[in-house]
Design an enzyme around this catalytic site. Structure first.
Site, short mmCIF file in Angstrom:
data_model
loop_
_atom_site.label_atom_id
_atom_site.label_comp_id
_atom_site.label_asym_id
_atom_site.label_seq_id
_atom_site.Cartn_x
_atom_site.Cartn_y
_atom_site.Cartn_z
N LYS A 1 0.71 -1.23 0.18
CA LYS A 1 0.02 -0.16 0.08
C LYS A 1 0.90 1.41 0.01
O LYS A 1 0.77 2.38 -0.95
CB LYS A 1 -0.89 0.05 1.18
CG LYS A 1 -1.88 -0.96 1.13
CD LYS A 1 -3.09 -0.96 2.39
CE LYS A 1 -2.31 -1.21 3.58
NZ LYS A 1 -2.28 -2.73 3.76
N THR A 2 1.81 1.35 0.85
CA THR A 2 2.57 2.50 0.98
C THR A 2 3.39 2.78 -0.26
O THR A 2 3.40 4.04 -0.73
CB THR A 2 3.36 2.55 2.30
OG1 THR A 2 2.74 2.35 3.50
CG2 THR A 2 4.38 3.68 2.23
N GLU B 1 -3.52 5.44 1.55
CA GLU B 1 -3.91 4.02 1.64
C GLU B 1 -5.37 3.92 2.56
O GLU B 1 -5.53 4.68 3.13
CB GLU B 1 -2.81 3.63 2.65
CG GLU B 1 -1.31 3.85 2.02
CD GLU B 1 0.09 3.71 3.14
OE1 GLU B 1 0.04 2.65 3.71
OE2 GLU B 1 0.90 4.47 3.24
#
Length: 502
Positions: free
Chosen positions: A127-128, A170
């Protein structure tokens, strides 16, 4: 996307409210606090330690107290918490007594980004990095994005950006809070078993991600990885429900019966992986061919780097349009992406030893990080200092962690970082060490070491590190503090020490 397809949450920004953030120093909270400041709100907060995020917020005008006290919320219009903050926290208790609104950070996100196309990046891992890539790509393509990234974007030296265009963030599945969003674009990088303190198993996790896709605004786009079985299943369900779907990956998107799924697809071909970069050719198919076959070259190793970048490119086309010029600008910006904090972050080199820090905290993430490390170290040895995060995750996945760590030549495991959880009897790092694959001994590899104390583990690493080796500190807890410590100790033995990246 037009304005009718944006979030309909109440726009509180620009009203000069007083926002108070509990545990303001965490990445997920600090970026929201920075955005609130830039939008004209008064920001206060509390945390247990005065880390670098706290220092930066204070420099920007936030009042941050160290330690929690009931009086610190007085005068606030809204108090922001994460799932990790317990109801008995004295500031939460006092806020409720005073009738101050207490909201989850995901609700804070929707309020601070109201009226803008919201690009939500979800997945068990990636996600990051993917959200940072997407934000940087949109910036490079001239879209002026906003962003709230759960790690420092290297080129920004922070994780937040207000901007005026699409907002990238996110979307956290760990507590179900990603269902609070109504994205214009939703990315699902992968779906695996994790967070079993919240979910009963993979079936419920898949249902959660399916519900997330169903949160899309009318006409919104789901971007999903065709190489990941869980993500592909979410894409199948979304397509069956009549949602717009764009997949990406080396595998073609197919139904459960092996028939073509019939969706837009970014085919990742001619992948090239070396110690210093990852490259591929992106082939847009299924109605987006106008973007043209586009070369992608990333300045970081690993197949996961290529796939995360392909996700960002596929999503970015929604903002820029699918013409070849826009597609090329997105790819060029991705090629210049300098990384995100604690995602295979080069800390420095000394005495011929490189030190890298990585946030990986579930088995697949650890395996991916070590695979990148293996590519980067070449003929040298890969030495890993690993800190498991959460007692529940250690209990549920200790065998999988052991298999992931088998990618290291030398591995030392320290105590579990409990964070928001209470200890579980019998659940320690020894579970991982005891589960190391039998084949490891059969091929003559060094056994995993259990060294609970951090300082002792640093000494263990320093005893073994030699010129040409790569040392990685891995985990989402305070193991990150050990990377610069290792580098300093290596520098002391090197007459011409390398420069630290921190």
């Amino acid at each position: 996307m037009n304005t009718e397809q944006m979030s309909t949450h109440h726009p509180d920004h620009g009203t000069g409210q007083h926002w108070h953030f509990i545990a303001i120093g965490g990445h997920g909270m600090s970026v929201l606090a920075e955005i609130a400041l830039e939008l004209g709100h008064r920001v206060t907060g509390s945390d247990q330690v005065a880390g670098e995020e706290v220092v930066r917020l204070r420099e920007r005008g936030a009042r941050v107290d160290i330690g929690h006290a009931a009086a610190q919320v007085e005068g606030a219009d809204v108090v922001v918490v994460s799932t990790a903050i317990r109801e008995e926290n004295v500031e939460v208790v006092r806020a409720r007594e005073l009738g101050i609104e207490v909201i989850h950070r995901s609700e804070a996100m929707t309020r601070l980004t109201a009226g803008r196309p919201f690009y939500a990046v979800a997945g068990t891992h990636g996600k990051t990095t993917t959200s940072a890539m997407l934000a940087v790509a949109l910036e490079g393509a001239g879209c002026d994005p906003g962003a709230a990234i759960g790690g420092t974007v290297t080129s920004w030296s922070k994780g937040s950006r207000v901007g005026s265009g699409p907002f990238v963030a996110e979307a956290d599945e760990s507590d179900g809070s990603f269902l609070r969003y109504t994205p214009a674009v939703a990315i699902v990088t992968n779906v695996e078993e994790d967070h079993l303190a919240y979910y009963s198993g993979l079936a419920q996790i898949l249902d959660g991600f399916t519900a997330f896709a169903n949160c899309l605004v009318p006409g919104g786009l789901l971007v999903a990885c065709s190489d990941d079985p869980g993500s592909l299943e979410v894409a199948r369900r979304a397509h069956a429900a009549g949602l717009r779907v764009r997949t990406y990956g080396q595998a073609d998107p197919v139904t459960a019966q092996g028939e073509p799924l019939g969706v837009e697809h970014v085919s990742v071909r001619e992948v090239e992986l070396t110690a210093g970069h990852a490259a591929a050719m992106l082939h847009p198919l299924g109605g987006i061919e106008s973007a043209g076959i586009t070369p992608l070259r990333m300045a970081a190793p690993g197949l996961h780097t290529v796939l995360d970048a392909a996700a960002a490119w596929a999503a970015g086309l929604e903002a820029t349009g699918t013409d070849a010029h826009s597609a090329a600008r997105l790819a060029q910006a991705l090629g210049a992406f300098g990384g995100a904090g604690r995602r295979f972050e080069e800390v420095g080199e000394a005495a011929g030893v490189r030190v890298v820090d990585d946030y990986a905290h579930n088995p697949t993430k650890v395996a991916n990080a070590l695979a990148a490390g293996r590519l980067a170290v070449g003929e040298g040895r890969l030495i890993v200092l690993f800190q498991p995060a959460l007692f529940t995750r250690t209990r549920d996945f200790y065998a999988e962690f052991a298999r992931a760590l088998d990618g290291a030549d030398e591995a030392v495991v320290i105590d579990v970082f409990g964070s928001r959880e209470d200890p579980i009897p019998g659940v320690t790092s020894a579970l991982i060490v005891d589960a190391q694959p039998a084949e490891r001994a059969e091929r003559g590899a060094s056994p995993f070491a259990l060294v609970p104390e951090r300082e002792d583990a640093v000494a263990w690493v320093l005893e073994r590190a030699e010129p040409g080796d790569l040392v990685m500190t891995v985990g989402s807890g305070d193991v990150t503090l050990l990377a610069p410590q290792i580098l300093r100790a290596l520098s002391a033995r090197d007459p011409e020490p390398g420069q630290s990246a921190r």
